[in-house]
Design a protein around this motif. Sequence first.
Motif: not given
Length: 924
Positions: A164-193
Amino acid sequence: MDTWSDEAAGRWLERVLAGPSADGPALLLVDGPAGTGKTRLAARLVDGAAARSVRSVVVSFSSSGAAVECRPRQKTAETAAGSVPRQSPAPADLPGALAPLLERGERFLLVAEDVHRADRPALELLRALLDRPPDRLAAVVTYRPEELREPGLALGRGAHFPASLAVLRLRLGALDARQVRELVEEGLGPGRCPSDLIVRVQERSGGVPQVVADTVRLLRESGDGRERYSVRDLEAAGVPPRLAELALGRTAALTDRARHVAWAAAVLDEPVEADELAAVAGPDGGEGTKALVEAVRAGVLREDTEGRYGFFVPMAATAVYGQVPGPVRREMHRRAATALGRRHPVPWVPLARHRRHGGQTKAWLRAVEHAALQCAADGEHQAAIDILERALSRPTVPPAARARLAPLLAHSAVLGLRSDQTVTVLRQILDEQSLPAAVRGQIRLDLGLLLCNQAVAGMQGWLELQQAVEELEERPLMAARAMAALAMPLLSTVPLERNLYWLERAEKAGANSGDEEARTAVAANRAGTLMYIGDPAAWQVLEQLPRDTEDAACRQHVARGLCNAADGALWLGQLGPARGLLAEGVDLAARSGATYVEQGARGTSLLLDWAEGDWSELTGRARAFVAEADTMPGQGVDGRTVLGLMAISRGEWQQATAWLAGDGSREADGSAVPHVAAASGALIRMALVRDDVGTAVAEASMAWDRIRDKGVWVWAAELAPWAVDATLRAGRRDTAQKMIDEYEAGLDGRQAPASSAALDWCRALLAEADGDPRTAAERYRRSALEYAGMPRPYATVLATEGAARCQLASGTDAAAVVAELTSCIEQLTELGAVWDAARIRAELRAHQPADEQRPRGRPSYGDRLSPREQEVADLAATGLTNREIAATLHLSPRTVEQHVGRARRKLESQSRQNLSRTRAQRPE
C-alpha cells in the motif's frame, strides 16, 4: 539553484497531497552526498505542503539527537517575508508529535532529515510507522548514502514497505557544466569568470552544489572586488572551511590502516587504480582491499565510473594533504613517483611533482625537462612556464640543469602568457657567467621578445635582441630570428631607418640559412613591418606566407605575421581587411598553440570594435581583458586604450586619465608608439575642453616629436587633429601649417585611409582658424566621408559636427544643418557617447529656429527634472566639475551649480555621482 530534482519532488508532492483523491501513503527516499541540497529540497517540500494547507512534522537527526518540529497548515506572513516560521510547541518526541495528527485523521507530511545519523530506537520507530503506514501519510526521508551504518539501507535492516506504500527514490548528484557556470557567474559576475576558471571549479568541487557555492564565496571574499578571477586565484583561495572540516573529520575517524590509504589518495591527488593506491599507501596501509573498503564506506574515498579511487570531493584532498606527517608524506611521494614511472605513457607533470616533494632532486629535474617538452608539444605553454619557473627559481639547481631548462622557459614564455616571475628568473640566469654564449643568446632572444611583446619595456627588449644577435653568431638561424624581431617598428622607439636596416639583414640571413622556419619567421615579420608603416607591398608579402605548412613552428610564425598585419591594418584604417587577417591568424594560432598570439588578437579585436562603433558590452569586455593581462602590461594596453577613449566620449575625465596615463605606459620606454599617440590625442582633447591650452600644447609638442623621431607618420591618425587644434588655439598658426605639411609629406606613398581622413580634418581646422568656414566645411565633409567608408561612425559624427559648425558660421542652409546635428546627437546617444551628445545638443540649442523655442517664462516641471537639469545631472554623474559642465553646455559655472542643486533636491540624492543612478530608479 533549481535542478531537475526540484521539479521531480514537486510533482511527487502534488500527487501525494492531492486531497481526497490521493492514492494512499507515500514515501520519498532522497539520497545524495554531503552538500548536494537535501536540506534545501526538504524545506521546499515543507513549504509546498503549507501552501496546500497540509501540516508537516520535521525530524532533524544530528550527532546530539533528534529535533522535532511541527509546522502549521499554511505559511505565515512572517514566513512569506523571510522570517522564522511560527511553530507549534515542540513535542518531547516523535510519537508525541504524530499522535494528534493520527487522531484527527488529516493528511500530513513527515520529513525525516539526515537519517544516517539516527540512533537505533529512532530507526525502529520510523520502520514501525512505515510498516503499517496510515493512508494519510506522506513521508520524506533524506540521508547521505556514504554515511549509512549499513550500506544501501536507509532505515537499516528489517525495513518493510507494504504494497500500500508508494515508494520513490530520488538521487541528488553533481551539477552539470551549465549549472556550475550559472552558480559561479551568479556569485562573481558573468564578466569576471573566464571559462578555464569555471572548468577548474567544476573539476575541483566535483560539481557538489554546496562546495561550488562555498568556493565562490571564498573567491569573492579573498578577491577584493577584482575585475577578473583566474585559476591561480582559485588555488590561492584554498579549501572552503565546511569541506575541510568534513574531510578531516571523516579521515580522523578511520582506523590507522584506512587513514594511510586516505593519505595516499591525498598525495596522489587524482583518481587511481586500487593497486596503485595500495602501493603508495605502503605497508602501513595493511591489507589494501580491507583498508580501501573502509575508506570508501566511511565516505572519504569514492569509486568513479572507471573503477578508480579518489576523494569524495577532489578539493578535499588538499585539506587532508596538509595533515599528513612530513616524513610519511615524503615517503609516499617517492612511492608515487615509482608507481607513475611505470605508466605508459609516463605522466611527466605529476611525476615531476612527486619527485620534487620526495626530495629526489636529480630525478625531479629530469622529469621537469620532460614535462616542459611534453606541455610545449601539446601547446600548453602556460603549464610549461609554471613548471619551469618553480624549478629555475631555486638557487640550488645545478648550472648544467639551468642551461637545459632556461631556454625551454624562455621559448614557452614567448608563446604563452608571461607570469611576473619569468623575466626575473631569465635575467638571473643570464647574469650567470658559466653559460655558453650561444645558450645565453638563445635565452636573451626570447627574453627580448618577451619584454617587447608582453611587458611595457620595448626599448629594453630591443637592446636585449641586439645583444642576442652578437651572442648567436654560432647559431645563424636564431640570429636571423633576432634580426627579424629588431625589424618590427612597433616594438621600439628607435627610428624607422634602424628597423629597416635590420629587416634587410634578416632577409639576407633567412635566405642564406636554407631553413624553412627561419625563412618563415623573417617573412612574417616583413609582412607585419610593411603593414605597420603603410607600405602597399605588405599585401603581396602576406599572400606569400605559407599558410598551409605542416610544421607547427612555422604555423606559429604565420599566425603571428597575420595578426600583426591585422593590427597594422587597424591603425591604417583598413578595418575590413584587418578583420579578415585577424580571423585567419587566430585560427592558425589556436591550431598551433600560440597562446600569446591569440591573446594579442583579442586586444586588436577590442580596438576594431571601438573603431567600428560596436560598443555594446565593450567596456565590460575591455575591463576583463585588462584584468586578465595584469601580469602582461604590454598585452593590456589595447584594453586600456579602448577604455580611455570610451570614457572621454562619456565625459568621464578621471577614468579616462587613469586608463590612458595612469600606468606608466606612456613613458619613452613603454608602450607601442601608435597607442601612445592615441592616448596623447585623447589627453590633448581633454585639456582643450578644460580650456587648458598650455597643457594641450605641451602634450601635442611632445607627442609630435615622438612621431617625428620614429618616422612612421601613419601612426599619427588619432593624434594629428587634436595636436593641430591645440596649436591653433595657442595662436601658433605657422607652426600648425608646418605640422600639416610635415604630416602630408610623411604620408606620401602610404596606404592609410585613417591618416588621409585625419589630414583633411587638420586642413579643415586650419581653414576654420583662417576665417574661411566654407572651405573648412568642405574639408570636414571630405574627412567624414573617408571615415564613413572605413567605417568609423564615431569619427564620422565628429567630422560631420565640424562641417555643420562651419556651415552655421557661414549662414548656409541653417535648417538642414540643424537637422544634421540632430541626427548626430541621435547617433552619439545610440553609441553611448553621452558627453558628446550633450555638447552638440548645447551647440544646437543656440541655433534652434525661433518658432521652436519655448515661450517666455519658466515652465513648471514640479518634482520632475527639466531638460536642462537632466543634461546637467547626466554630466555631473560622470564626474565632471561644474566648470567642465559649463564649458560643455555653454553656461556659466554659477548656472550649472544651481541646476545641480535643484537636481539633487528633486532626486533626493546626496552625491553628484548618484544623480543618474537615482534618477533611473525613480518611477516615471
